[in-house]
Design an enzyme around this catalytic site. Structure first.
Site, PDB file in Angstrom:
ATOM      1  CE  LYS B  95      -3.812   1.732   2.729  1.00 25.16           C
ATOM      2  NZ  LYS B  95      -4.419   1.615   4.638  1.00 25.16           N
ATOM      3  CB  SER B 171      -7.902   3.213   3.011  1.00 15.51           C
ATOM      4  OG  SER B 171      -7.064   2.995   4.558  1.00 15.51           O
ATOM      5  CB  SER B 195      -7.643   0.835   6.485  1.00 18.44           C
ATOM      6  OG  SER B 195      -8.388   2.290   6.711  1.00 18.44           O
TER       7      SER B 195
END
Ligand SMILES: [Zn+2]
Lengths: 478, 528
Positions: B95, B171, B195
Site C-alpha cells: 500500500k 483504504s 482499512s
C-alpha cells in the site's frame, strides 16, 4: 519617586550533553558541523518516521530535577505542541505539558549577609530542540542539525527581585549544570538559553503588574544589563503615569538596547495532546535510585560545609566550590595534608588556580595531584624546603609527574639550615665585597637585603634566608 | 494452475523443491498484472474509458526492475545453498502509505506525488529480507482517509475485481484488489478503523489487523498514530499467518512495537478449535446511525445475508468442537465511530502538519508573499478534500476551548470500548471468550459514487471494525460466501491482545470446514 521592586522570572532552556539526540541516533552536538549534515529521516521529520526515546536524556534530566529538589514523577507523558515553523520539521514539537517529568523544586540563592532567596521552579520538563533559521541574500535558510537535541525547559516562579539576582541565579544554575555533568551550560553556544519575564511594583506590594518578556540574551552579563535597563524603563513609564504593556522585547547585544519585537498576542493554542508515538514514561523506583546514587553533594551545600567543617571564610568557600573538580581537589589535599585547611585554601587560591587558568585546565586534569600539593606544604612546614622552593616545585611536579620529595632529592633543593655552612658563605661574601661592607657599616642598612641575596645566590637558594640574615648581621656588626 | 494464482505458501514450496525459480514466478505475476490491471493511477488521468472501467487499477507504481533484482538474488541464494528466507520468491504489493527506499511513496496524495523515500518501512524491509519480492506500490484513499479508494489523487482508482462497478473498499483497496485479482498472493496494508478488514471483506480476501504494537509502524505514513496497524492481506489464512510471521516483532525504530516473542503462526495454524469459546454479540448485528438533527441513534438490523453468514460460521465451528457463547454484551460498540471521528482527526491534523511545501513534496508554483502564504497555497493545492476535512475537524475538536468536550470525551469513550473487550476476554470473567465472531461490514461493496461525498455515511462502513482499533486488539476478516448481489461477504474474528495465533487458528478452522463448499470455487476472473 515610588520605591519599586522588580519581579523577575527566568525561563531557561538547557541543552543536555548526551551523546545522541533525544529521539534518534544522530550526534547531539553539531558544533562546527556544516548545516544539515547531522540529520536523519527521524529528526528531519520525513513521512512515516517515529521517535524513540534516548534514556540517557531522561537520566540527565532526573539528576537535574533531583538537584533542584523537584519531585520526579513515576509516570509522565510526552505531548505534541503543534505549530508551524520552517525549522520545526514535523510541524509539532515533542514536549511535555500535562504530566511533566518533575514538579516543584527550588534553588536557594545565597545573598550577601548570609541571607538566601528561595527561587521556586514552576516547570521542569524534557523536550526536543528545533532547528535554526536565518535570512541571507533574500532567502530564508534552514539548518536542521539542532533538531532533536535534548532540552530541559526549566521555568522559575517570579521570585527574583533584581537584575543582579537574575544574574546570580544563572551563575548558580550554570555552576550546578556543570557540577552535575548534565550540560556544558555555555550560554554563548546556546547550551543554556534564557528569556526573562520582568515586571515591577511598589516595594511591599503583593500583586503582579503586567510583565514584559526579554528574549535573545546570550550571556549572564547581558541578562543582568538587559533586565536592569528594563526595570529602569518600567519605572520611568510608571512615574510618567503610563501603564506597562505586555511586550516581547529583544536584546540587541551590539547596541546594548532593548527593542520591541511584538505586542504580546493572545496565548497561542498549541493543541497539546499526548504523543501517541511514544509510550508513557514510567520511572521506576529502581531506575530512579540507580541514577540518583550518582547525585553528588551540591555546590551550595558543599560551600556551606567548607565554611563550617574547615572554618574557611565564605569568600574562600565560594571560590573553591565554583567548580566540582576544584572542590574535590581541595578536600583531597586537606585530607592528605592533615594540617590547617586554610593554609591549603591559600595555596589553591593563590597558586593552583593561577596554574589552572594559565593552562586552561580543570583541577582533575593536573599531574600535580592533591597528594603532591599536600607533600609540598608539609615539606615547608617541616623546614625541609623554603616557601619559594615550594612554589617552584608546583611547576616541576606538574611538568614531570614526579613526587616533590624525589625532585627535592635529585635537584638538592633541601634548605640548608646548617649554621656552619651558611656562616662560611657569609664570611666569603663579606670578604669579597669590602666596598659594600664599608657602606653598610657607614649606615646604609638597606644593603642587608643585597647581602642576603648574595648568600642565597651562592647557595642556589637552599639557605634559610632568616638564618643567613642573622649571621650576616652578627658578622657585619663586628 | 498458473503460478500467479498460487498461494504464497505453495510458491515457496515450489521454489524450495526447485520446480520453479523466483524469476519465473515474478514474470508470471508481471504478465498477470499487465493483463488485468490496466493503466496505473496518475494525477492527470485524462478521459475515463470503457477499457478503464473493466480493469483493476491497483497500482500507482510498478517496480518491475527492483523486483527482478530481488528475484535474482533469491535464485542466487537458492543456487548457493543459502537460506533465502520464509517468503522466498513470493511477490507482494505494498500500500502506498509505506515508505520504500528509492520508490515514490505518495500516500495517494498530490502533496507527496514527487516524494521518493530515502528509507524503507520496517514491515517492507522485513518482507524483502525474508526473500519477498515487492512488485509495486498500490493505490489507496488519500492518506488512507476513506473506505472506497475514490478519494485517491491518483486516478483511475482501484475497482473491485468481483464487479468493476463496485468499489474495492478502503483504504487498503489497492492491496485487496491486487490480491483478489490474483496479481499477487500477498499485500501489505494498514488498518486504522477497518482499512484492511473492510476492503478484504469487499474483495473476498483475508485481511488481518494485528494487535497494536505487534507490527512496527516505522515507515508507514501516519494517519491516527494511536490506531494505525500494518497488517497482511492474502487469499487464505495460511498466507496471512506466513506474512504476519515475517513482519511481526520488536523494532528499535518504533518504541510502541511490543518487545514480545513472535509465535510460530504457521506451525500453530491447524491446532483446531476444540474447547475454544467463541462469542456472538447482538451489538454487532445492528448498525447505529445517529440522526443529524436529534443526535439520537437509529438502530438498523444488518441485512439477513450477513447475520446468516455469521451464524453459519458459528455452527461450523461448533461442529468442530468450539463452544458458542451468545449474547455477549459489547454496549459501547455504537460509540466507536463518533469517538473515532474525534481521535483520528486530532492525530491526523497533527500528522499532516509536516506537509508544508518547505522540505519535500508539493510546493505551490504561484508567487508567494511570505512564509504563511507558501504554507497556505501549498497545502490548499496539495491536499485533496479528505485531508482538508480531517484537518478542519481535527483542529476544531483539539482547540483549547473544545478539547474537553470532544477530545477528552472521545478518549473516555475509547476506554469504555476497551473495557467491553476486556470483560469479554477476561479469563476469570463471565464470558471468557477466545474470540468474538462478527460480520466485518454492514454491507457488501457499494457502487462508485453511491456513498462517496457523504463523509459520515462512508465512515459508518467501519462501524464493526473500528472498535478493535480503539481497543488495540487483533482482528481478522475472512470470506464467508456471497450476498445476493453476487458480492463477497466477510466475517471477522476479534481476539484479546497478542492472540493472533488463536484467531488465525479459528479462521483456518473455518476455512477447512468450508473448503468443499460451492461458493469457494468462485473466482473473480469468471465474473469479469
Ligand atoms: Zn536524527
Amino acid at each position: 519617586m515610588t520605591d519599586y521592586e522588580a519581579v523577575i522570572g527566568l525561563e531557561t532552556h538547557i541543552q543536555l550533553n548526551t551523546l545522541t539526540k533525544i529521539f534518534c541516533a544522530c550526534k547531539a552536538d553539531s558544533w562546527n558541523a556544516a548545516p544539515n549534515t547531522n540529520i536523519c529521516p527521524v529528526c528531519s521529520g520525513l513521512p512515516g518516521v517515529l521517535p524513540v526515546l534516548n534514556e540517557k536524556a531522561v537520566e540527565k534530566a532526573m539528576l537535574l530535577a533531583a538537584a533542584m529538589h523537584a519531585q520526579i514523577q513515576s509516570l509522565s507523558f510526552f505531548d505534541r505542541k503543534n505549530y508551524f515553523y520552517p525549522d520545526l520539521p514535523k510541524g509539532y514539537q515533542i514536549s511535555m505539558y500535562e504530566a511533566p517529568l518533575a514538579t516543584g523544586g527550588y534553588l536557594d540563592l545565597p545573598l550577601p549577609q548570609n541571607e538566601a532567596r528561595r527561587v521556586r521552579i514552576a516547570k521542569l520538563h524534557l523536550e526536543e530542540d528545533a532547528g535554526k533559521t536565518k535570512n541571507a541574500g533574500g532567502k530564508r535558510l534552514i539548518d536542521f542539525n539542532r533538531c532533536g537535541v535534548p532540552l530541559v525547559e526549566m521555568v522559575t516562579s517570579p521570585d527574583l527581585r533584581s537584575a543582579e539576582e537574575a544574574a546570580q541565579y544563572l551563575t548558580r544554575l550554570r555552576q550546578l549544570l556543570r557540577w552535575l555533568g548534565v550540560s556544558e551550560a555555555d550560554m554563548e553556544k546556546g547550551h543554556l538559553r534564557c528569556d526573562a519575564n520582568v515586571s515591577i511594583r511598589p516595594r511591599g506590594a503583593a500583586y503582579l503588574n503586567p510583565k514584559t518578556e526579554i528574549k535573545n540574551v546570550n550571556s549572564i552579563d547581558a541578562v543582568r544589563e538587559a533586565v536592569q535597563k528594563e526595570i529602569e524603563r518600567q519605572a520611568r513609564e510608571m512615574e510618567a503615569g503610563h501603564t506597562i504593556e505586555s511586550w516581547t522585547l529583544e536584546w540587541d547585544e551590539d547596541s546594548g538596547k532593548l527593542k520591541k519585537m511584538r505586542s504580546k498576542e493572545t496565548e497561542a493554542d498549541y493543541r497539546y495532546f499526548h504523543e501517541p508515538d511514544l509510550l508513557p514514561l514510567h520511572i521506576s523506583e529502581e531506575w530512579k535510585k540507580s541514577i540518583l546514587t550518582a547525585l553528588p553533594e551540591l555546590p551550595l551545600e558543599r560551600r556551606q560545609r567548607f565554611v563550617t567543617q574547615y572554618g574557611l571564610p565564605e569568600y574562600d568557600a565560594d571560590i573553591l566550590t565554583a567548580e566540582r573538580s576544584l572542590s574535590d581537589y581541595y578536600e583531597q589535599t586537606v585530607k592528605a595534608y592533615g594540617g590547617d585547611p586554610k593554609k591549603v585554601s591559600n595555596w589553591l587560591m593563590n597558586d593552583v588556580l593561577r596554574m589552572l587558568n594559565e593552562k586552561g585546565m580543570t583541577a582533575d586534569q593536573l599531574r600535580l595531584l592533591p597528594a603532591h600539593l599536600a607533600e609540598i606544604i608539609r615539606l615547608i612546614d617541616e623546614g625541609v624546603i623554603n616557601n619559594a622552593t615550594g612554589k617552584s616545585l608546583l611547576e616541576k611536579v606538574q611538568a614531570s609527574g614526579e613526587t616533590p620529595a624525589a625532585i627535592v632529592a635529585r635537584e638538592g633543593l633541601a634548605k640548608v639550615s646548617d649554621d656552619a655552612a651558611i656562616r662560611s658563605i657569609c664570611q666569603e661574601v663579606i670578604a669579597e665585597n669590602p666596598a659594600e661592607v664599608e657602606n653598610y657599616r657607614n649606615g646604609k642598612a638597606t644593603l642587608m637585603g643585597w647581602f642576603v641575596g648574595q648568600v642565597m645566590r651562592k647557595m642556589r637558594g637552599k639557605a634559610d634566608p632568616n638564618l643567613a640574615r642573622a649571621i650576616l648581621e652578627e658578622l657585619l656588626a663586628q | 494452475m498458473e503460478l500467479y494464482a498460487q498461494s504464497a505458501y505453495e510458491l515457496t514450496r515450489l521454489l524450495h523443491s526447485r520446480q520453479v525459480s523466483a524469476l519465473e514466478i515474478l514474470e508470471s505475476v508481471l504478465k498477470r498484472i499487465e493483463a488485468v490491471d490496466g493503466r496505473p493511477g496518475t494525477l492527470d488521468p485524462g478521459e475515463f474509458t470503457e477499457e478503464d472501467r473493466r480493469k483493476v487499477h491497483a497500482f500507482i507504481t510498478l517496480t518491475a526492475e527492483r523486483a527482478r533484482a530481488q528475484a535474482q538474488e533469491v535464485d542466487r541464494k537458492l543456487a548457493a545453498g543459502e537460506d533465502p528466507g520464509l517468503l522466498a520468491g513470493v511477490p507482494f504489493t505494498v500500500k502506498d502509505i509505506f515508505c520504500v527506499q528509492g520508490t515514490p511513496s505518495t500516500a495517494g496524495s498530490r502533496i507527496l506525488a514527487n516524494f521518493v523515500a530515502p528509507y524503507t518501512a520496517t514491515p517492507v524491509a522485513r518482507m524483502e529480507a525474508a526473500g519477498g519480492v515487492m512488485v509495486g506500490k498500490v493505490n489507496l484513499d488519500e492518506f488512507t482517509y476513506g473506505s472506497s479508494n475514490e478519494s485517491s489523487a491518483f486516478q483511475p482508482c482501484p475497482r473491485n475485481p468481483w464487479n468493476p462497478d463496485r468499489v474495492p473498499g478502503g483504504s487498503s483497496g489497492g492491496s485487496t484488489a491486487s490480491v483478489a485479482a490474483r496479481e499477487v498472493p500477498l499485500s501489505l496494508g494498514s488498518d486504522t478503523a477497518g482499512s484492511i478488514r473492510q476492503p478484504a471483506a469487499f474483495c473476498g480476501v483475508v485481511g488481518m489487523k494485528p494487535t497494536y504494537g505487534r507490527v512496527s509502524r516505522y515507515g508507514m505514513i501516519a494517519f491516527g498514530s494511536s490506531l494505525d496497524c500494518p497488517g497482511p492481506i492474502a487469499r487464505d489464512v495460511r498466507d496471512a499467518a506466513l506474512m504476519l510471521q515475517v513482519i511481526a516483532g520488536q523494532d528499535h525504530h518504533d518504541s510502541t512495537a511490543a518487545a514480545l516473542e513472535v509465535p510460530q503462526y504457521v506451525a500453530l495454524l491447524e491446532g483446531g478449535v476444540k474447547g475454544m469459546r467463541i462469542g456472538l454479540s447482538p451489538d454487532y448485528f445492528r448498525i447505529a446511525i445517529p440522526d443529524i438533527q436529534t443526535g439520537e441513534y437509529a438502530l438498523q438490523p444488518l441485512p439477513e445475508a450477513f447475520s446468516a453468514a455469521v451464524h453459519r460460521a458459528a455452527a461450523a465451528l461448533a461442529d468442530m468442537g468450539a463452544e458458542i457463547i451468545e449474547n455477549v454484551p459489547m454496549p459501547n460498540t455504537r460509540y466507536g465511530i463518533p469517538a473515532y471521528f474525534v481521535i483520528s482527526r486530532v492525530e491526523a491534523a497533527s500528522n499532516l502538519h509536516r506537509f508544508d511545501g518547505v522540505k519535500y513534496g508539493y510546493r505551490t508554483s504561484q508567487p508567494v508573499q511570505d512564509l504563511r502564504s507558501l504554507y497556505r497555497k501549498s497545502r490548499a493545492e496539495g491536499f485533496g478534500l479528505q485531508p482538508k476535512l480531517r484537518i478542519l475537524m481535527g483542529m476544531y475538536v483539539s482547540a483549547a476551548q473544545y478539547s474537553e468536550q470532544y477530545y477528552r470525551r472521545a478518549l473516555q469513550v475509547r476506554s469504555l470500548i476497551r473495557r467491553d473487550f476486556e470483560q469479554a476476554f477476561d479469563p476469570q470473567g463471565e464470558y471468557r471468550l477466545d474470540a468474538l465472531l462478527t460480520p466485518t461490514t454492514p454491507t457488501t461493496a457499494f457502487g462508485f459514487g453511491e456513498v462517496y461525498g457523504d463523509t459520515v455515511l462512508m465512515q459508518y462502513a467501519d462501524q464493526l471494525t473500528v472498535p478493535a482499533n480503539h481497543a488495540g486488539v487483533p482482528g481478522i476478516s475472512i470470506p464467508a460466501g456471497f450476498a445476493s448481489d453476487g458480492m463477497p461477504i466477510g466475517i471477522q474474528f476479534l481476539g484479546a491482545d497478542f492472540t493472533e495465533e488463536k484467531i488465525l487458528r479459528i479462521a483456518r478452522a473455518y476455512e477447512i470446514a468450508t473448503q468443499s463448499e460451492e461458493w469457494r470455487k468462485a473466482c473473480p476472473q469468471e465474473r469479469q
